[in-house]
Design a protein around this motif. Structure first.
Motif, short mmCIF file in Angstrom:
data_model
loop_
_atom_site.label_atom_id
_atom_site.label_comp_id
_atom_site.label_asym_id
_atom_site.label_seq_id
_atom_site.Cartn_x
_atom_site.Cartn_y
_atom_site.Cartn_z
N TYR A 158 0.83 -1.20 0.00
CA TYR A 158 0.00 0.00 0.00
C TYR A 158 0.87 1.26 0.00
O TYR A 158 0.66 2.17 -0.81
N LEU A 159 1.84 1.31 0.91
CA LEU A 159 2.69 2.50 0.99
C LEU A 159 3.52 2.69 -0.28
O LEU A 159 3.65 3.81 -0.78
N CYS A 160 4.07 1.60 -0.80
CA CYS A 160 4.86 1.69 -2.04
C CYS A 160 3.98 2.20 -3.19
O CYS A 160 4.42 3.05 -3.98
N SER A 161 2.76 1.71 -3.26
CA SER A 161 1.83 2.17 -4.31
C SER A 161 1.50 3.65 -4.14
O SER A 161 1.50 4.42 -5.11
N HIS A 162 1.21 4.04 -2.93
CA HIS A 162 0.89 5.44 -2.64
C HIS A 162 2.04 6.35 -3.04
O HIS A 162 1.85 7.38 -3.70
N GLU A 163 3.24 5.98 -2.65
CA GLU A 163 4.39 6.83 -2.91
C GLU A 163 4.75 6.85 -4.40
O GLU A 163 5.13 7.89 -4.93
N ALA A 164 4.58 5.72 -5.08
CA ALA A 164 4.82 5.68 -6.53
C ALA A 164 3.80 6.57 -7.25
O ALA A 164 4.15 7.25 -8.23
N PHE A 165 2.57 6.57 -6.79
CA PHE A 165 1.56 7.44 -7.38
C PHE A 165 2.01 8.90 -7.29
O PHE A 165 1.92 9.66 -8.27
N HIS A 166 2.53 9.30 -6.13
CA HIS A 166 2.95 10.69 -5.97
C HIS A 166 4.22 11.00 -6.76
O HIS A 166 4.36 12.13 -7.26
N ARG A 167 5.09 10.03 -6.93
CA ARG A 167 6.24 10.26 -7.83
C ARG A 167 5.73 10.49 -9.25
O ARG A 167 6.27 11.34 -9.97
N SER A 168 4.71 9.77 -9.65
CA SER A 168 4.10 9.99 -10.97
C SER A 168 3.48 11.38 -11.06
O SER A 168 3.61 12.06 -12.09
N GLN A 169 2.82 11.79 -10.01
CA GLN A 169 2.24 13.13 -9.99
C GLN A 169 3.33 14.20 -10.09
O GLN A 169 3.16 15.20 -10.79
N ILE A 170 4.44 13.97 -9.43
CA ILE A 170 5.58 14.89 -9.51
C ILE A 170 6.06 14.99 -10.96
O ILE A 170 6.27 16.09 -11.49
N GLU A 171 6.19 13.85 -11.60
CA GLU A 171 6.64 13.85 -12.99
C GLU A 171 5.66 14.59 -13.88
O GLU A 171 6.05 15.36 -14.76
N LEU A 172 4.36 14.40 -13.66
CA LEU A 172 3.35 15.11 -14.44
C LEU A 172 3.41 16.63 -14.22
O LEU A 172 3.34 17.40 -15.17
N VAL A 173 3.53 17.04 -12.97
CA VAL A 173 3.62 18.47 -12.67
C VAL A 173 4.83 19.07 -13.39
O VAL A 173 4.74 20.14 -14.00
N LEU A 174 5.94 18.37 -13.35
CA LEU A 174 7.15 18.88 -14.00
C LEU A 174 6.96 19.00 -15.51
O LEU A 174 7.36 19.99 -16.12
N ARG A 175 6.32 18.01 -16.11
CA ARG A 175 6.05 18.08 -17.55
C ARG A 175 5.10 19.23 -17.87
O ARG A 175 5.31 19.98 -18.83
N GLN A 176 4.05 19.35 -17.08
CA GLN A 176 3.04 20.38 -17.35
C GLN A 176 3.59 21.79 -17.16
O GLN A 176 3.06 22.73 -17.75
N THR A 177 4.61 21.92 -16.34
CA THR A 177 5.16 23.25 -16.08
C THR A 177 6.42 23.51 -16.90
O THR A 177 7.12 24.50 -16.67
N GLY A 178 6.71 22.64 -17.86
CA GLY A 178 7.82 22.87 -18.78
C GLY A 178 9.19 22.55 -18.24
O GLY A 178 10.20 23.01 -18.79
N SER A 179 9.26 21.74 -17.20
CA SER A 179 10.55 21.38 -16.62
C SER A 179 10.61 19.87 -16.36
O SER A 179 10.75 19.43 -15.22
N PRO A 180 10.47 19.07 -17.41
CA PRO A 180 10.39 17.61 -17.22
C PRO A 180 11.70 17.03 -16.68
O PRO A 180 12.77 17.64 -16.78
N LEU A 181 11.57 15.84 -16.11
CA LEU A 181 12.75 15.10 -15.66
C LEU A 181 13.62 14.78 -16.87
O LEU A 181 13.11 14.51 -17.96
N ASP A 182 14.92 14.77 -16.65
CA ASP A 182 15.80 14.29 -17.71
C ASP A 182 15.64 12.77 -17.80
O ASP A 182 15.18 12.12 -16.86
N ASP A 183 15.98 12.22 -18.96
CA ASP A 183 15.77 10.78 -19.19
C ASP A 183 16.51 9.92 -18.17
O ASP A 183 15.99 8.91 -17.71
N LYS A 184 17.72 10.31 -17.80
CA LYS A 184 18.51 9.51 -16.86
C LYS A 184 17.78 9.38 -15.52
O LYS A 184 17.75 8.30 -14.92
N THR A 185 17.19 10.47 -15.06
CA THR A 185 16.44 10.44 -13.80
C THR A 185 15.15 9.65 -13.96
O THR A 185 14.82 8.80 -13.13
N ALA A 186 14.41 9.91 -15.03
CA ALA A 186 13.14 9.21 -15.25
C ALA A 186 13.35 7.70 -15.32
O ALA A 186 12.61 6.94 -14.68
N TYR A 187 14.33 7.26 -16.07
CA TYR A 187 14.60 5.82 -16.16
C TYR A 187 15.21 5.30 -14.86
O TYR A 187 15.00 4.14 -14.50
#
Length: 153
Positions: A116-145
């Motif tokens: 449950y906790l791993c799922s919850h935290e992974a969801f929020h990491r995904s939300q972080i990635e989305l916010v960064l994309r939407q605001t024009g500052s996406p993760l670099d590929d090395k970090t994303a992978y």
């Protein structure tokens, strides 16, 4: 094979993924916020605060030195808080495994609690990635992978 040991190591890896991501972000990225969303910093604070919610309910004695965060916390404070709450959750799970019981207030098992906790935290990491994309500052590929490289985290 020791499933309890493996479960705790999986929790530690999942916790380190949050720290890995946090360490790769600039202050500007931490402050990024899309419409109607938490800031990136706010997502990290939320992860920590949910851990505290469970600790308070299941084992308040493990909350020594742990305080809630808000979306104004400095990156160093967020990192320290995540490290401490991650270790406290690890102790909570270890105690449940040692006793053969579930985590107080969570059914059915300690393993399900970690999932449950791993799922919850992974969801929020995904939300972080989305916010960064939407605001024009996406993760670099090395970090994303790198978020998927459990064998090296």
């Amino acid at each position: 094979m020791d499933l309890g040991k493996d479960l705790l190591e999986s929790w530690r890896i999942a916790s380190r993924l949050n720290l890995f991501l946090l360490e790769k972000l600039s202050d500007a990225q931490l402050d990024a916020k899309a419409d109607k969303s938490k800031s990136v910093r706010g997502h990290f604070a939320h992860i920590h605060n949910v851990r505290l919610m469970w600790l308070k309910a299941a084992a308040p004695e493990l909350m020594n030195g742990l305080d809630k965060l808000d979306d104004t916390a400095k990156a160093k404070e967020v990192k320290s808080a995540l490290e401490k709450s991650g270790k406290a959750i690890e102790k909570l799970v270890q105690n449940a495994l040692d006793s053969g019981k579930s985590v107080k207030g969570f059914k059915p098992t300690a393993t399900a609690f970690v999932c449950y906790l791993c799922s919850h935290e992974a969801f929020h990491r995904s939300q972080i990635e989305l916010v960064l994309r939407q605001t024009g500052s996406p993760l670099d590929d090395k970090t994303a992978y790198g978020l998927w490289e459990w064998g090296v985290r």
